[in-house]
Each structure stands twice: as structure tokens, then as C-alpha cells.
Design an enzyme around this catalytic site. Structure first.
Site, PDB file in Angstrom:
ATOM      1  N   LEU A 237      61.053  28.694  17.888  1.00  0.00           N
ATOM      2  CA  LEU A 237      60.209  27.758  17.145  1.00  0.00           C
ATOM      3  C   LEU A 237      61.022  26.703  16.408  1.00  0.00           C
ATOM      4  O   LEU A 237      60.531  25.612  16.149  1.00  0.00           O
ATOM      5  CB  LEU A 237      59.329  28.526  16.148  1.00  0.00           C
ATOM      6  N   GLY A 238      62.240  27.017  16.058  1.00  0.00           N
ATOM      7  CA  GLY A 238      63.039  26.045  15.324  1.00  0.00           C
ATOM      8  C   GLY A 238      64.428  26.576  15.096  1.00  0.00           C
ATOM      9  O   GLY A 238      64.704  27.776  15.214  1.00  0.00           O
ATOM     10  N   LYS A 239      65.326  25.655  14.779  1.00  0.00           N
ATOM     11  CA  LYS A 239      66.715  26.024  14.549  1.00  0.00           C
ATOM     12  C   LYS A 239      67.283  25.091  13.512  1.00  0.00           C
ATOM     13  O   LYS A 239      67.069  23.878  13.592  1.00  0.00           O
ATOM     14  CB  LYS A 239      67.505  25.935  15.854  1.00  0.00           C
TER      15      LYS A 239
ATOM     16  N   GLU B 232      69.965  24.949   9.578  1.00  0.00           N
ATOM     17  CA  GLU B 232      71.205  25.352   8.927  1.00  0.00           C
ATOM     18  C   GLU B 232      71.254  26.853   8.666  1.00  0.00           C
ATOM     19  O   GLU B 232      72.302  27.472   8.735  1.00  0.00           O
ATOM     20  CB  GLU B 232      71.368  24.589   7.625  1.00  0.00           C
ATOM     21  N   PHE B 233      70.096  27.438   8.353  1.00  0.00           N
ATOM     22  CA  PHE B 233      70.111  28.851   7.978  1.00  0.00           C
ATOM     23  C   PHE B 233      70.165  29.760   9.192  1.00  0.00           C
ATOM     24  O   PHE B 233      70.541  30.907   9.101  1.00  0.00           O
ATOM     25  CB  PHE B 233      68.858  29.199   7.169  1.00  0.00           C
TER      26      PHE B 233
ATOM     27  N   SER C 102      67.788  30.543  12.935  1.00  0.00           N
ATOM     28  CA  SER C 102      66.730  30.146  13.862  1.00  0.00           C
ATOM     29  C   SER C 102      65.433  30.860  13.498  1.00  0.00           C
ATOM     30  O   SER C 102      65.427  31.874  12.792  1.00  0.00           O
ATOM     31  CB  SER C 102      67.126  30.485  15.311  1.00  0.00           C
TER      32      SER C 102
ATOM     33  N   LYS D  31      62.711  35.085  11.248  1.00  0.00           N
ATOM     34  CA  LYS D  31      63.825  34.248  10.831  1.00  0.00           C
ATOM     35  C   LYS D  31      65.106  35.062  10.996  1.00  0.00           C
ATOM     36  O   LYS D  31      65.261  36.113  10.408  1.00  0.00           O
ATOM     37  CB  LYS D  31      63.667  33.820   9.380  1.00  0.00           C
TER      38      LYS D  31
ATOM     39  N   ASP E 197      62.325  24.328  -2.874  1.00  0.00           N
ATOM     40  CA  ASP E 197      62.190  23.473  -1.681  1.00  0.00           C
ATOM     41  C   ASP E 197      60.710  23.253  -1.377  1.00  0.00           C
ATOM     42  O   ASP E 197      60.282  23.302  -0.229  1.00  0.00           O
ATOM     43  CB  ASP E 197      62.898  24.100  -0.484  1.00  0.00           C
TER      44      ASP E 197
ATOM     45  N   ARG F 195      55.950  20.095   4.183  1.00  0.00           N
ATOM     46  CA  ARG F 195      56.443  20.727   5.407  1.00  0.00           C
ATOM     47  C   ARG F 195      56.604  22.228   5.251  1.00  0.00           C
ATOM     48  O   ARG F 195      56.659  22.955   6.237  1.00  0.00           O
ATOM     49  CB  ARG F 195      57.785  20.103   5.795  1.00  0.00           C
TER      50      ARG F 195
END
Length: 810
Positions: A476-478, A480-481, A483, A501, A606, A610
């Protein structure tokens, strides 16, 4: 009838009175008017006197006659549409002379002779003229009209003339002799009109230098290449305009202008910079190729030159058809594409086009993906060599096998020769030798093997999930922390879709794992409808690594994040209206979630649209709380670190001193309010990240969004107080937002859920498109980045590059 008494000629001195009379007989009502030089004279106190039946008399008088009163007069009678006039009478006014021609200003070159003219009349006549130049009389009296010849001067001087007659002297206006000089630069150079790549420049002349401007010279150059455009050497003026045609689209130009008079050209004006608008690309991408490899179809093409692009590249649009039927178009930010499931693209036709914000350019030549293209057919000679090589290899293997077999039989024969006649006590056996080439499966990781403290192990024991219960799916996403992956979690007989995560694999100490798991332990106790909840944690054992990799398991939010939802409402393929009450409802949900976290002494750090997710019933849940510092590494919010800072959401004191409190989250909530009320716009438009601190320290804040009520903006603005204690608490924000929502009109029906179920769609790397892609046209709901697959650089940015501060979210 006609006047029986006519006005008489009169000569009077200036300042005396004059009287003209006129009588008429044969009319029942007096209707007598006066005319001077053919123009009707308006008399406010005109009187008519009767001299008998049908006999009338009237007068026109001037108490103090001046030169302008001199002229020819007569009276006029209208009777039954018949006009009769008297005989004309002349009124002559004697006095000092009056000028028929005053001397005019003169512009001349140094030392060049010129003439001065002056004309005056009486009566009485004659009239003589005396010239005065530079304060001194120039010659004696001369009859009027008079012409004075001046041999030339080198500096500016004044002059006038005197008119003399028997009544006195009259002085003319004072004129000036100007010495011509070069003109000054033109002023107010500007772009008057811009239509596509045609531009009209306008300007105003500066000081002309006492000489009429004849032409102007305009220089236009490309700001990047500094190449001057081909222009005429001069432009006739007036008008002060120049039409520039067929400039390059989306290019920066500079222009300057100078004007010319009799002496020469002025200096140039300052440069005026302007940019031509964008348009569709003029060329199609070239060299479209494909490659089938590892169940993946890879497409590539050459990018366009700036002159061909004619704008800022928004995306490449890839359209394809299967069996003659068009499929849904895809958008890519780079000139490469990777599509998983290569087999389903066999016999498909692909074309690509470059797109700007104005539209898309021509399509490239189509290419067809054929199964045979996956493995190119070698030439005939290659087949022969491959066959020979395989045959040689086979013969060698057979020979080796026969040699081993013969040696073994020979050993058995020698052994058997000792027992040539075996008796009943003889023993025969075959030696067996076996081994397992595969090592043992990696054992499940346990909390006991991590070296973390006992309290943390006790708290996480009941939420530890073995890795074997997870089946990983789409990436789904990648970021700095690490994926984020979609996964299926097996619990008993049921299967639940989750989001996992995975921390970066470069974990090198137990303290790193303990810091991550400590945050997960905080999440374990969260139970609030507006806060995303922890499902569990897992430890991923990887070969060659001493310590396992922590994984945090969270609910799968199929409706995506709030920011994308807001963008789709404004810029989507089918935009829909979101009422103020609906938007306030979203904000109430976020404020409730943040209020809950603040009671738990958790700093989000944060908060942004989003990082707010939409669940099944479109309720907003705050996500990524409490994990920022650990998952994104301790330097994520440290100013000047290698990681990117979401500076447009960070409070002023956090930017200055790296200090974070609950009031810092309130500041970020105010920015999130601005995002929601603007339907997903990027905060501080036009302000770079590096400029945000200076922008805020001067007292500037986000401007009031269009159509945003004053009371809503007032609450939003209160979140950005420079004094943290003066900002409202989240509890107070919930109360005020609920009150504002109650005052709003009833909301319309919920908008349709414009989200796409990615199951069955091509490629795990597909993400929801930024709604700016809708400006390109077509049914494009997806966007793929150049590295969306495992090992890439994370999800693609917004096509407009607005989300410089965006971070990966579930």
C-alpha cells in the site's frame, strides 16, 4: 411683417455702454430676438414695449463693453413660421490691442536659427509690436503682425511681445525656447493582452526631450537561453503597442523598450519579465517499448523536450485496449510503467501521451504485447549451437554415471571373490547415505527472545500475533519508516483484512525494537470510535538477521484518507458538493479523537488530513498517532535532519525550539481545519517550506478560505496563537465545532463513495489517484509511481507537487 426700426452702427470705447434698438409693427404678440455674428444672444432681462396696436419695440444693451462684445448685430422676428430680420449694425469697441496670435513655445537644436510670430489688432489702429527676449527688448517697434528672427540660442530662454495702440499696451503670454535633448526611457511597460502564445506589449513615453518621438525599439529575449526573438528594428509610435506572435509556450521572456526622437534613441526601460501560458504537448512520446519479465510487464518511453512539452508535465497517460475494447487509462509521473500479471496483457495494444494541466498531446504509435515477445526467438544458427551443447552435456553426464557404476560393480566383485562360495553365514548389504538439503524452518519469534523489560512483555503478550497467521498482499505504501502492506489475518476460522506496518529491516539493537513496541503498547488500550485501534503486533524473522523486525497490525480502511476524499469532491471525475455541516462533522470527529488522545497524554505530532482515515460509515478516525517519533525515527521532526519535515503543519514554537505539547497538536488541527474547508488544498500556497518559519514569525497566517464563514475562520485562527496557552483545548474545540455544526443548514445526502476496490485490479502498487489527474480528462482513477513495487520509494506525490510534506499513511 418686418422691423420698421433698425439698429444703428456704433463705435464705443472699451468699458462704456452700448444700446441697440429694434421696433416691429403688425404682430399681436412680441417675439423679437437678437443675434450676434449669426449666433442667438440670450438676454435674461429682455423687455418689450408697446408703441400702439400691433406695434412693439425692444432693446439690447451692454453696460461695460469689452473686445469680445464687438461684432455685427441684428434683430429677428418670427411670425406664423415666417422669419424677418432687421438690417445689421456694427458695434466697434475701441481699446488696448488684443492678440489674434500669441507667441508659441519653440523647441530647437543649439545654435539653430528660428522665428517668433505675434499678431494683435485694435481698434484703434495702428497697432505696433515690441519683442522681449531673455528679459531685454529685441529691436524696436514693428507693425502687427510681427515676425522676429532669432539667430540661435544655446540654452533655454523666455520671450513675449507687447502690442501698442492709442488706447494703451497689451502683453502676450510668455513663451519658452527649449533646447532639444535625448528622450528618457519609456515607462509603464506591461503585458496588455496574452492569448495563447501571442502577447501584446504596451508602454508610455517618458520625457520626449522637447522633440516628437518617431519610433520605439523593443527587445525581447528568452530568459533561459537569452536568445533574442526576431523583431522589427523599430515600431512606429503612436500607438505605443507591439504585438508578439508565435512565442514558445510555457516559456519565460523578458522585454525592454527604448524610443527615438530627432537627436537619437533613449536608454532602454527596465526589463519586464513575463511567461507564456501552457498548452497541450506538440509531440507524442517516442520509442515506446515493453519487456515481459518475472510476471511483470514493463513499459518505457522517451520523455519530451521542453519545446515539445509546452508546459509543466502533469503525468503520462497510458491507454490500452484488449480485443479492440478500450480499457481504463492509467497515469504515471515518470516515463516508465510496471504492471503485474503480465499474462493478462497478451495481445493488448498500448499508446502513451504526455499531459499538462491544459490537456494531453498526441498519442504515440501503438505497440502490441505478444506472448512470443517475452522470449525473443533466436536465429537458426543459435538453435544448432544450443542443440550441440545440450547433446554434449547429456553424453558427459551419461559417461560419468557409467564410470561410477562400473567402479561400484568392480568393488563388489573383489569383495565377493573372498567369498566365492558363500555359505549360510554370509551377509550381503547395501550402504545407504541420505541427507536433507533444506534447513529447518525459521522458528516463530517470541517476546522472550527480544531482551525487553518484563512489564512490556506482559502488556503485549495477549496481542502478539504469530507471523504465520498473516498472508501478505498488496504493497500500500513505502516511506521513511518502512512499508505498509495489505494482509489477511487468520483468527480461528475467520479471515480479516488488515493493514500491516513493517519497520525498516535495519534494526540493530533490542532498544530499537523496545521503543517501537512501547508505542504499540500505548495503542493497545485505545478504545474510541474516532481513533484507529491496534489489532496486534507481530515479529518477522528474517534469515541472516539477529533480531526480528517489528510489525504493527491495524484495521484496513478501504475508503482511504480524508485528504484524497476532499480532493475528489473538488477535482474528481464527478465532483460533488460537500455541505458546511458535512465538513464540520469531519472536523468534530478529528477533534474528538485528538481530545481522547490528549487525555491519554499522547502527542500526535503529525496531525493532517492525510493521516485521518474514513471507515465504513464515513466516520473519521485519527491515525498514525504516537508513532511519529519511533516509526519515523527520532529525527523525523528535528529541524535540519535528513528526513523531510511537515513544516506547514508544525507549530511556531516547535519550529523554533523543537518543543512539542498538546497545544502543538492544536496548531496542526487548525491547519487541518483549513485543509478541510478548502477541500484538500495545500496550506500556504506559494510559500516554500524553507520560508514558512519567517512567514509565521512576521505574524502571517493562513488566509480565510473562500466561502468560509467568519465564525469558523475565527475558531480556526485561534488555533494559531503565538502563545500556546492561548489556543483552545481539544475539548473546547469539540464544543465549539458542534455548536457551529448545529447552526449550519441540514446536510444533503451523503455523497457517493468514490472509492475503488483494488481487489482484482492490476498490480499491488496501485494507489488512489490524486484528483488533479482529473484535469487531464478520461476515466483515470489510478496513478502509479516509478517505484511503487517492493523496494520502491513510496507512493507517488500529488501530481501538482503540492504535497511536499506528505507522509505515507494506511
Amino acid at each position: 411683417c418686418s422691423p420698421e426700426e433698425h439698429p444703428a452702427n456704433q463705435t464705443v470705447s472699451q468699458g462704456n455702454s452700448v444700446r441697440l434698438g429694434c421696433a416691429v409693427e403688425g404682430i399681436s404678440e412680441a417675439d423679437i430676438s437678437w443675434r450676434k455674428d449669426g449666433v442667438k444672444v440670450h438676454i435674461n432681462d429682455q423687455m418689450h414695449f408697446t408703441l400702439g396696436d400691433l406695434h412693439w419695440e425692444t432693446y439690447y444693451s451692454v453696460k461695460s463693453v469689452q473686445q469680445q462684445d464687438a461684432g455685427v448685430y441684428w434683430c429677428e422676428v418670427d411670425f406664423h413660421s415666417i422669419t424677418s430680420t432687421s438690417q445689421p449694425a456694427w458695434v466697434t469697441v475701441e481699446g488696448v490691442p488684443h492678440f489674434l496670435q500669441d507667441p508659441q513655445d519653440v523647441s530647437t537644436l543649439p545654435g539653430v536659427p528660428f522665428d517668433l510670430r505675434c499678431s494683435a489688432v485694435g481698434p484703434p489702429e495702428p497697432v505696433e509690436v515690441v519683442w522681449w527676449v531673455g528679459g531685454a527688448a529685441a529691436g524696436g517697434p514693428s507693425p502687427s503682425p510681427s515676425v522676429l528672427h532669432v539667430p540661435g540660442v544655446n540654452s533655454s530662454i523666455n520671450f513675449y511681445c507687447e502690442a501698442h495702440n492709442a488706447k494703451g499696451i497689451t502683453v502676450s503670454r510668455t513663451g519658452t525656447v527649449y533646447i532639444k535633448v535625448l528622450p528618457s526611457p519609456p515607462v509603464e511597460l506591461s503585458v496588455l493582452r496574452m492569448e495563447e502564445n501571442n502577447v501584446t506589449l504596451s508602454w508610455k513615453p517618458g520625457f520626449t526631450g522637447y522633440s516628437e518621438l518617431s519610433t520605439c525599439t523593443v527587445q525581447v529575449r528568452d530568459t533561459v537561453s537569452h536568445l533574442s526573438s526576431r523583431l522589427p528594428d523599430w515600431v512606429a509610435v503612436p500607438p505605443c503597442l507591439l504585438h508578439l506572435h508565435h512565442l514558445t509556450f510555457y516559456s519565460n521572456y523578458s522585454a525592454q523598450v527604448a524610443c527615438t526622437n530627432q537627436l537619437g534613441r533613449s536608454p532602454f526601460s527596465p526589463w519586464l519579465g513575463f511567461q507564456t501560458p501552457q498548452t497541450e504537448p506538440s509531440a507524442a512520446p517516442r520509442n515506446l517499448t515493453f519487456d515481459l519479465r518475472d510476471q511483470e510487464l514493463r513499459l518505457g518511453w522517451a520523455g519530451l523536450a521542453e519545446a515539445e512539452l509546452r508546459g509543466r508535465l502533469l503525468a503520462y497517460k497510458l491507454q490500452w485496449s484488449l480485443g479492440g475494447e478500450g480499457q481504463e487509462a492509467l497515469l504515471f509521473k515518470e516515463n516508465t510503467a510496471r504492471l503485474s500479471g503480465a499474462g493478462r496483457f497478451f495481445n493488448s495494444s498500448f499508446q502513451v501521451s504526455a499531459c499538462t494541466v491544459i490537456g494531453c498531446g498526441p498519442w504515440s504509435r501503438p505497440i502490441t504485447v505478444l506472448p512470443a515477445a517475452a522470449v525473443p526467438a533466436p536465429p537458426l544458427r543459435s538453435h544448432l549451437w544450443v542443440g550441440v551443447s545440450l547433446a554434449a552435456l547429456l553424453v558427459s553426464m551419461v559417461g560419468l554415471f557409467l564410470m561410477v557404476l562400473l567402479q561400484r560393480r568392480d568393488k563388489e566383485t573383489q569383495f565377493g571373490s573372498v567369498f566365492k562360495d558363500p555359505g549360510p553365514d554370509s551377509v550381503s548389504f547395501l550402504a545407504a547415505r541420505s541427507f536433507n538439503r533444506q534447513g529447518p524452518d525459521l522458528p516463530d519469534s517470541t517476546l522472550d527472545s527480544l531482551g525487553i523489560n518484563e512489564d512490556l512483555k506482559t502488556k503485549l503478550q495477549d496481542v502478539l500475533i504469530q507471523e504465520r497467521l498473516l498472508t501478505f498482499g498488496h504493497l500500500l505504501g513505502k516511506g521513511e519508516f518502512g512499508s505498509v502492506r495489505e494482509a489477511l489475518l487468520k483468527t480461528g476460522d475467520s479471515v480479516q483484512k488488515v493493514a500491516v506496518k513493517v519497520l525498516k529491516s535495519d534494526v540493530d539493537s533490542s532498544s530499537d525494537i523496545e521503543q517501537c513496541l512501547k508505542e504499540a503498547a500505548y495503542m493497545k488500550d485505545f478504545t474510541h470510535p474516532n481513533v484507529i485501534q491496534l489489532i496486534g503486533v507481530s515479529l518477522q524473522r528474517r534469515a541472516g538477521q539477529r533480531l526480528p523486525v517489528p510489525m504493527v497490525i491495524l484495521p484496513f480502511m478501504k475508503h482511504g484518507d480524508l485528504h484524497t476524499f476532499l480532493l475528489l469532491s473538488r477535482l474528481g471525475e464527478e465532483p460533488y458538493e460537500l455541505s458546511v455541516q458535512t465538513l464540520l462533522g469531519f472536523l468534530v470527529d478529528v477533534a474528538r479523537g485528538m481530545d481522547y488522545l490528549s487525555t491519554k497524554n499522547i502527542l500526535h505530532r503529525d496531525l493532517a488530513a492525510r493521516n485521518c482515515m474514513l471507515n465504513e460509515d464515513m466516520t473519521v478516525c485519527v491515525a498514525d498517532f504516537g508513532l511519529s517519533k519511533k516509526i519515523y525515527s527520532g529525527d523525523y521532526y528535528r529541524q535540519g535532519s535528513a528526513s523531510k519535515l511537515p513544516v506547514k503543519w508544525i507549530a511556531l514554537e516547535s519550529l523554533a525550539d523543537n518543543v512539542y505539547t498538546s497545544q502543538s497538536d492544536v496548531w496542526a488541527f487548525g491547519v487541518t481545519m483549513w485543509e478541510v474547508l478548502t477541500r484538500g488544498q495545500t496550506p500556504y500556497p506559494g510559500v516554500e517550506n524553507s520560508e514558512v518559519y519567517e512567514y509565521l514569525i512576521k505574524g502571517e497566517r493562513l488566509k480565510q478560505p473562500p466561502d468560509c464563514r467568519d465564525d469558523i475562520y475565527e475558531l480556526m485562527h485561534s488555533c494559531w496563537s503565538p502563545v500556546p496557552k492561548c489556543r483552545p483545548s481539544f475539548q473546547r474545540l469539540v464544543e465549539q465545532l458542534e455548536g457551529l455544526g448545529a447552526a449550519a443548514s441540514p446536510p444533503p445526502p451523503r455523497p457517493p463513495q468514490l472509492y475503488v476496490n483494488l481487489e482484482g485490479e492490476p498490480g499491488p502498487e496501485w494507489l488512489m489517484a490524486s484528483s488533479a489527474a482529473m484535469a487531464i480528462g478520461g476515466d483515470c482513477r489510478y496513478i502509479m509511481g516509478p517505484c511503487g513495487e517492493e523496494g520502491g520509494q513510496g507512493p507517488p506525490r500529488d501530481l501538482r507537487d503540492e504535497e511536499d510534506d506528505a507522509v505515507i499513511h494506511v
